[in-house]
Design a protein around this motif. Structure first.
Motif, mmCIF file in Angstrom:
data_model
loop_
_atom_site.group_PDB
_atom_site.id
_atom_site.type_symbol
_atom_site.label_atom_id
_atom_site.label_comp_id
_atom_site.label_asym_id
_atom_site.label_seq_id
_atom_site.Cartn_x
_atom_site.Cartn_y
_atom_site.Cartn_z
ATOM 1 N N ILE A 48 0.881 -1.286 0.075
ATOM 2 C CA ILE A 48 0.103 0.047 -0.011
ATOM 3 C C ILE A 48 0.758 1.176 -0.015
ATOM 4 N N VAL A 49 0.711 1.928 -0.932
ATOM 5 C CA VAL A 49 1.391 3.387 -0.949
ATOM 6 C C VAL A 49 0.522 4.504 -0.677
ATOM 7 N N GLY A 50 0.958 5.209 0.109
ATOM 8 C CA GLY A 50 0.455 6.500 0.506
ATOM 9 C C GLY A 50 -0.741 6.557 1.591
ATOM 10 N N ASP A 51 -1.386 7.474 1.900
ATOM 11 C CA ASP A 51 -2.302 7.358 2.917
ATOM 12 C C ASP A 51 -3.711 7.603 2.559
ATOM 13 N N ASP A 52 -4.026 7.395 1.554
ATOM 14 C CA ASP A 52 -5.392 7.548 1.035
ATOM 15 C C ASP A 52 -6.533 6.740 1.913
ATOM 16 N N PRO A 53 -7.312 7.239 2.621
ATOM 17 C CA PRO A 53 -8.087 6.634 3.699
ATOM 18 C C PRO A 53 -8.876 5.384 3.180
ATOM 19 N N ALA A 54 -9.390 5.742 2.067
ATOM 20 C CA ALA A 54 -10.395 4.734 1.501
ATOM 21 C C ALA A 54 -9.405 3.276 1.071
ATOM 22 N N SER A 55 -8.212 3.601 0.738
ATOM 23 C CA SER A 55 -7.513 2.400 0.357
ATOM 24 C C SER A 55 -6.950 1.755 1.780
ATOM 25 N N HIS A 56 -6.686 2.499 2.735
ATOM 26 C CA HIS A 56 -6.552 1.948 3.940
ATOM 27 C C HIS A 56 -7.629 0.990 4.576
ATOM 28 N N VAL A 57 -8.730 1.338 4.464
ATOM 29 C CA VAL A 57 -10.095 0.677 4.662
ATOM 30 C C VAL A 57 -9.874 -0.641 3.882
ATOM 31 N N TYR A 58 -9.716 -0.605 2.606
ATOM 32 C CA TYR A 58 -10.024 -1.713 1.901
ATOM 33 C C TYR A 58 -8.869 -2.711 2.172
ATOM 34 N N VAL A 59 -7.590 -2.196 2.582
ATOM 35 C CA VAL A 59 -6.332 -3.075 2.894
ATOM 36 C C VAL A 59 -6.757 -3.681 4.154
ATOM 37 N N ARG A 60 -7.443 -3.109 5.262
ATOM 38 C CA ARG A 60 -7.755 -3.600 6.605
ATOM 39 C C ARG A 60 -8.640 -4.737 6.208
ATOM 40 N N ASN A 61 -9.548 -4.607 5.367
ATOM 41 C CA ASN A 61 -10.650 -5.522 5.053
ATOM 42 C C ASN A 61 -10.057 -6.759 4.485
ATOM 43 N N LYS A 62 -9.045 -6.556 3.636
ATOM 44 C CA LYS A 62 -8.477 -7.887 2.953
ATOM 45 C C LYS A 62 -7.730 -8.468 4.183
ATOM 46 N N GLU A 63 -7.083 -7.774 4.989
ATOM 47 C CA GLU A 63 -6.225 -8.235 6.191
ATOM 48 C C GLU A 63 -7.259 -9.198 6.884
ATOM 49 N N MET A 64 -8.294 -8.581 7.358
ATOM 50 C CA MET A 64 -9.396 -9.269 8.086
ATOM 51 C C MET A 64 -9.747 -10.437 7.599
ATOM 52 N N ALA A 65 -10.164 -10.629 6.362
ATOM 53 C CA ALA A 65 -10.566 -11.865 5.811
ATOM 54 C C ALA A 65 -9.532 -12.925 5.733
ATOM 55 N N CYS A 66 -8.315 -12.398 5.459
ATOM 56 C CA CYS A 66 -7.171 -13.342 5.339
ATOM 57 C C CYS A 66 -6.924 -13.968 6.912
ATOM 58 N N ASN A 67 -7.537 -13.334 7.791
ATOM 59 C CA ASN A 67 -7.384 -13.799 9.310
ATOM 60 C C ASN A 67 -8.554 -14.803 9.475
ATOM 61 N N ARG A 68 -9.554 -14.239 8.951
ATOM 62 C CA ARG A 68 -11.033 -15.418 8.866
ATOM 63 C C ARG A 68 -10.682 -16.692 8.286
ATOM 64 N N CYS A 69 -9.861 -16.603 7.202
ATOM 65 C CA CYS A 69 -9.691 -17.821 6.353
ATOM 66 C C CYS A 69 -8.391 -18.719 7.018
ATOM 67 N N GLY A 70 -7.598 -18.120 7.688
ATOM 68 C CA GLY A 70 -6.162 -18.615 7.873
ATOM 69 C C GLY A 70 -5.149 -18.521 6.936
ATOM 70 N N ILE A 71 -5.205 -17.388 6.113
ATOM 71 C CA ILE A 71 -4.225 -17.038 4.921
ATOM 72 C C ILE A 71 -3.290 -16.297 5.855
ATOM 73 N N THR A 72 -1.967 -16.354 5.713
ATOM 74 C CA THR A 72 -0.977 -15.332 6.155
ATOM 75 C C THR A 72 -1.086 -14.170 5.498
ATOM 76 N N SER A 73 -1.062 -13.065 5.904
ATOM 77 C CA SER A 73 -0.932 -11.556 5.180
ATOM 78 C C SER A 73 0.366 -10.984 5.582
ATOM 79 N N THR A 74 0.818 -10.386 4.749
ATOM 80 C CA THR A 74 1.895 -9.241 5.256
ATOM 81 C C THR A 74 1.830 -8.049 4.202
ATOM 82 N N ARG A 75 1.837 -6.920 5.096
ATOM 83 C CA ARG A 75 1.399 -5.620 4.590
ATOM 84 C C ARG A 75 2.667 -4.750 4.495
ATOM 85 N N ILE A 76 2.989 -4.222 3.277
ATOM 86 C CA ILE A 76 4.154 -3.324 3.140
ATOM 87 C C ILE A 76 3.611 -2.107 2.865
ATOM 88 N N ASP A 77 3.763 -1.170 3.722
ATOM 89 C CA ASP A 77 3.454 0.381 3.591
ATOM 90 C C ASP A 77 4.763 1.126 3.076
#
Ligand code: NAD
Length: 291
Positions: free
Chosen positions: A39-68
């Motif tokens: 994720i590049v920059g601090d666009d608030p909508a993009s941060h919400v989308y990325v957080r939702n994707k991380e939460m989905a990974c958690n629900r499924c048992g998929i490892t996620s790594t975020r690079i800011d």
């Protein structure tokens, strides 16, 4: 008439649950599906989308790594990160969150991702495969989520007049190809900003996919009674009564629900389906890495 509401959150969770046995099988082989999100920059909508994707990974048992990365990052620095992730065998999926700063060539970055790890399905090789009629690979998540939504709701697409509003690389074009493919067999019209008489074209459509990015653009009087309406749009409208200061609305006027037979809500429609398909693509990319 009151339309059946297509609950994307519930359908998306069903898709995610169905992935768990495939994820368990991979883990038995010592492989944990792993998604890297840049994720590049601090666009608030993009941060919400990325957080939702991380939460989905958690629900499924998929490892996620975020690079800011900072919004001042150069194209070369993003390309270097992508190259590193491509070479890392423990990473199975790579996603670079859109939009990127205006001075970065987004397609250059997307095409630098290994096509085998392109879980967004935007790489030219994956889009090219779709044009060739191959739908077994990494499909773009939003169009794939719409197709799943139609399938899970039991909607018969064959012979239907489908109207796609919008011709973008990530939604309009790929969903048009998916709807026209053999076996789905819709008759597809693609409309865009230069289309004339859109209300009349809408009235002919049994199925409308609205992907424009303009709040409440499609009016109830444009809808053929009983039509299937899929609203892809996510528009932020300021709303001082809300803590966030905004509310989300789609590209279709919500009153269309009084005319349509089925309608997907915003939020809670195509959005959660898109995330579920990202999870699905990550699992598929992991399975394919074993072949
Ligand atoms: P885009 O800006 O790339 O494309 C918009 C398209 O709408 C263009 O092809 C344009 O020709 C067409 N258009 C613009 N004005 C029009 C008009 N007056 N009449 C007919 N067509 C018109 O947008 P996009 O990336 O395809 O996204 C569209 C919307 O979908 C946005 O609101 C976006 O936020 C949303 N979106 C949602 C998801 C999700 O997961 N729910 C995913 C991707 C995009």
């Amino acid at each position: 008439m009151s339309a059946t509401i297509l609950d994307g959150k519930e359908l998306g969770r069903t898709i995610e649950k169905d992935l768990i046995s495939r994820i368990d099988n991979l883990k038995k082989l010592g492989i944990s599906p792993h998604l890297a999100v840049v994720i590049v920059g601090d666009d608030p909508a993009s941060h919400v989308y990325v957080r939702n994707k991380e939460m989905a990974c958690n629900r499924c048992g998929i490892t996620s790594t975020r690079i800011d990365m900072s919004s001042k990052v150069t194209e070369i620095e993003i390309l270097e990160i992508v190259k590193k992730l491509n070479l890392d065998d423990s990473i199975h999926g790579i996603l670079v969150q859109s939009p990127l700063p205006s001075d970065i060539d987004e397609s250059l970055i997307i095409d630098a991702i290994s096509p085998n790890k392109d879980v967004d399905g935007f790489h030219k090789m994956n889009l090219g495969s779709l044009v060739q009629g191959n739908t077994s690979g990494l499909l773009p998540c939003t169009p794939a989520g719409i197709m799943k939504m139609l399938e899970m709701s039991g909607y018969q697409t064959s012979g239907k007049n489908a109207l796609v509003i919008g011709r973008s690389r990530i939604v309009g074009m790929p969903i048009s190809l998916l709807l026209a493919q053999r076996g789905i067999d819709s008759t597809v019209t693609i409309s865009h900003s230069r289309t004339k008489n859109l209300p009349n074209i809408c009235l002919q459509a049994d199925l409308i996919i609205a992907a424009i990015g303009s709040a409440d653009f499609v009016k109830p009087e444009w809808i053929k009674p009983g039509a299937m309406v899929i609203d892809v749009g996510i528009n932020r409208i300021s709303d001082s009564t809300r803590k966030s200061g905004y509310r989300l609305t789609g590209d279709v006027d919500p009153n269309a629900a009084n005319i349509a037979g089925w309608i997907s809500p915003v939020p809670g429609g195509v959005g959660p389906m898109t995330i579920a398909m990202l999870m699905s693509n990550t699992v598929l990319a992991t399975e394919q890495s074993l072949r």
